[in-house]
Motif scaffolding. Structure first.
Motif, PDB file in Angstrom:
ATOM      1  N   MET A  66       0.826  -1.207   0.000  1.00 55.68           N
ATOM      2  CA  MET A  66       0.000   0.000   0.000  1.00 55.68           C
ATOM      3  C   MET A  66       0.866   1.265   0.000  1.00 55.68           C
ATOM      4  N   ASN A  67       2.017   1.194   0.658  1.00 54.18           N
ATOM      5  CA  ASN A  67       2.900   2.370   0.725  1.00 54.18           C
ATOM      6  C   ASN A  67       3.782   2.530  -0.502  1.00 54.18           C
ATOM      7  N   THR A  68       3.857   1.501  -1.332  1.00 59.86           N
ATOM      8  CA  THR A  68       4.742   1.561  -2.498  1.00 59.86           C
ATOM      9  C   THR A  68       3.933   1.468  -3.794  1.00 59.86           C
ATOM     10  N   ARG A  69       3.671   0.274  -4.259  1.00 59.38           N
ATOM     11  CA  ARG A  69       2.994   0.082  -5.543  1.00 59.38           C
ATOM     12  C   ARG A  69       1.620   0.756  -5.580  1.00 59.38           C
ATOM     13  N   ALA A  70       0.808   0.539  -4.545  1.00 60.45           N
ATOM     14  CA  ALA A  70      -0.534   1.126  -4.531  1.00 60.45           C
ATOM     15  C   ALA A  70      -0.463   2.647  -4.444  1.00 60.45           C
ATOM     16  N   ALA A  71       0.397   3.165  -3.549  1.00 67.65           N
ATOM     17  CA  ALA A  71       0.514   4.610  -3.382  1.00 67.65           C
ATOM     18  C   ALA A  71       1.007   5.280  -4.659  1.00 67.65           C
ATOM     19  N   LYS A  72       1.963   4.673  -5.330  1.00 67.24           N
ATOM     20  CA  LYS A  72       2.483   5.258  -6.572  1.00 67.24           C
ATOM     21  C   LYS A  72       1.411   5.260  -7.661  1.00 67.24           C
ATOM     22  N   THR A  73       0.655   4.173  -7.775  1.00 67.27           N
ATOM     23  CA  THR A  73      -0.422   4.119  -8.765  1.00 67.27           C
ATOM     24  C   THR A  73      -1.460   5.186  -8.469  1.00 67.27           C
TER      25      THR A  73
END
Length: 410
Positions: A245-252
């Motif tokens: 959630m803090n990486t891939r999801a947040a960036k998307t």
């Protein structure tokens, strides 16, 4: 002031206090941080924030203090009383979006790539269905639609197609109010190494907590019961994998630009503070109205899982605190009877959407599911004569009087 570590024993205490941090100017409620960007004391501090060495706000497309309280409050409600595999209180991360569809888009695009497939079921929200039919195929992502109330069919689909990466559930579903078994489907999906996501909009975290049954992600249209007053559009995407959630999801989320705005987040926060007391009244009224409509001469069918006659009565009672406030009805007179009924309404409101304090009626075939082909709609149980009802908080006798006069002679 309630502290974050306070051991809340009740849902409403959590809904009121969770996520709140004291404003530097000591405002009672979290202010509307109507600022597109945030400043730094030094250039070095700015560099630390951009490199994530220091927590702090940069730009409201990436995060905003008003969003943060809403996100933490929703995440806390979805996790209230839920533990992880080690028996510890479950911790999740939420991202507040401009709409439920924006949240669904982030869910799909952060998890799926060309060649992947989604396994889902009949009678989804029209926007979700159209996304799967009209947008995702152009990105190389396909949907496999199966009656997931039948676990054998669900397993057969998983066995037959290794390209399925995600199981996407919506329960109760819109607008037929079908329910699927979250626990059993999640167990099945995990046996095959699949991601499970659940739209929990109709139920809300007060009535149903999909994380309790092991799902990976939850989405809501916060426009509905969470806001509760029809004052703001919004959505939220919540996940239990904090790193994802803090990486891939947040960036998307940041690059798609589907973020909320401070004013709508403020309205959502204040709506959520009364979620439990509102849902109790919604549900009380819905039970009385469903029982009344089931015996009405003009009604051929009532889709409400609180009725023992509903095929999903057991599943609903197993995973929900109460069947909720949404139902749909089939009128014996079909489309023309539905038009007459809608035109006669005096107290209840003719509109799309749901979850507000007043009772809302809509005709899905010409409104929420207008973009879904007729043949496909009918296969999913969304006929031309179906009327969806979001039962409000009015005095139930007044709702019953209005329904009676609108159905008279049909």
């Amino acid at each position: 002031m309630a502290k974050k570590e306070f051991p809340y024993t009740g849902f409403t205490s959590l809904a009121i206090h969770a996520g709140h941090e004291q404003d530097p100017n000591y405002a009672h409620l979290t202010p509307i941080y109507a600022s597109s960007t945030f400043v730094y004391d030094t250039a070095e501090q700015g560099m630390r924030r951009f490199s994530k060495q220091e927590e702090g706000y940069i730009y409201s497309r990436w995060g905003n203090p008003t969003f943060t309280e809403a996100e933490k409050k929703i995440a806390a409600m979805e996790c209230f009383g839920v533990t992880d595999a080690g028996g510890r209180p479950l911790v999740t991360k939420a991202l507040l979006h401009a709409s439920g569809m924006a949240a669904i888009t982030t869910l799909f695009l952060s998890n799926l790539k060309a060649g992947d497939k989604i396994l889902s079921h009949y009678s989804l929200y029209g926007g979700s269905q159209e996304m799967m039919d009209k947008i995702l195929p152009g990105l190389g992502i396909e949907a496999v639609i199966v009656d997931l109330r039948d676990l054998n069919k669900a397993e057969a689909a998983l066995k037959a197609d290794p390209q399925i990466k995600m199981m996407y559930l919506e329960t109760p579903a819109n607008p037929t109010v079908q329910c699927v078994d979250i626990e059993e489907l999640t167990k099945l999906a995990k046996q095959y190494g699949k991601i499970v996501a659940c739209d929990n909009t109709f139920a809300t975290p007060y009535l149903q907590q999909p994380f309790r049954f092991g799902v990976d992600f939850i989405i809501h249209s916060t426009t509905k019961f969470l806001n509760g007053h029809g004052t703001a559009v919004g959505g939220v995407f919540i996940g239990r994998d904090i790193e994802f959630m803090n990486t891939r999801a947040a960036k998307t989320y940041q690059l798609l630009g589907g973020n909320s705005n401070p004013f709508d987040a403020f309205l959502l926060i204040n709506g959520m503070r009364t979620l439990e007391v509102r849902m109790e009244r919604h549900c009380h009224n819905a039970t009385e109205i469903a029982n009344y409509l089931e015996g009405h001469a003009a009604v051929s069918k009532v889709n409400y899982t609180g009725l023992p006659s509903h095929p999903d009565f057991y599943i609903s009672s197993k995973q929900m605190r109460h069947p909720g406030a949404i139902m749909s009805i089939e009128l014996k007179g079909g489309l023309q009877a539905g038009v007459k009924m809608m035109d006669r309404l005096q107290l209840c409101t003719r509109t799309v959407s749901l979850g507000t304090c007043d009772t809302l009626l809509c005709h899905p075939a010409s409104m929420t599911h207008y973009g879904v082909p007729k043949e496909q709609r009918e296969r999913y149980g969304i006929t031309d004569g179906l009327i969806r009802m979001s039962i409000g908080m009015e005095n139930v006798q007044d709702i019953l009087i209005d329904l009676e006069q609108s159905l008279k002679g049909l």
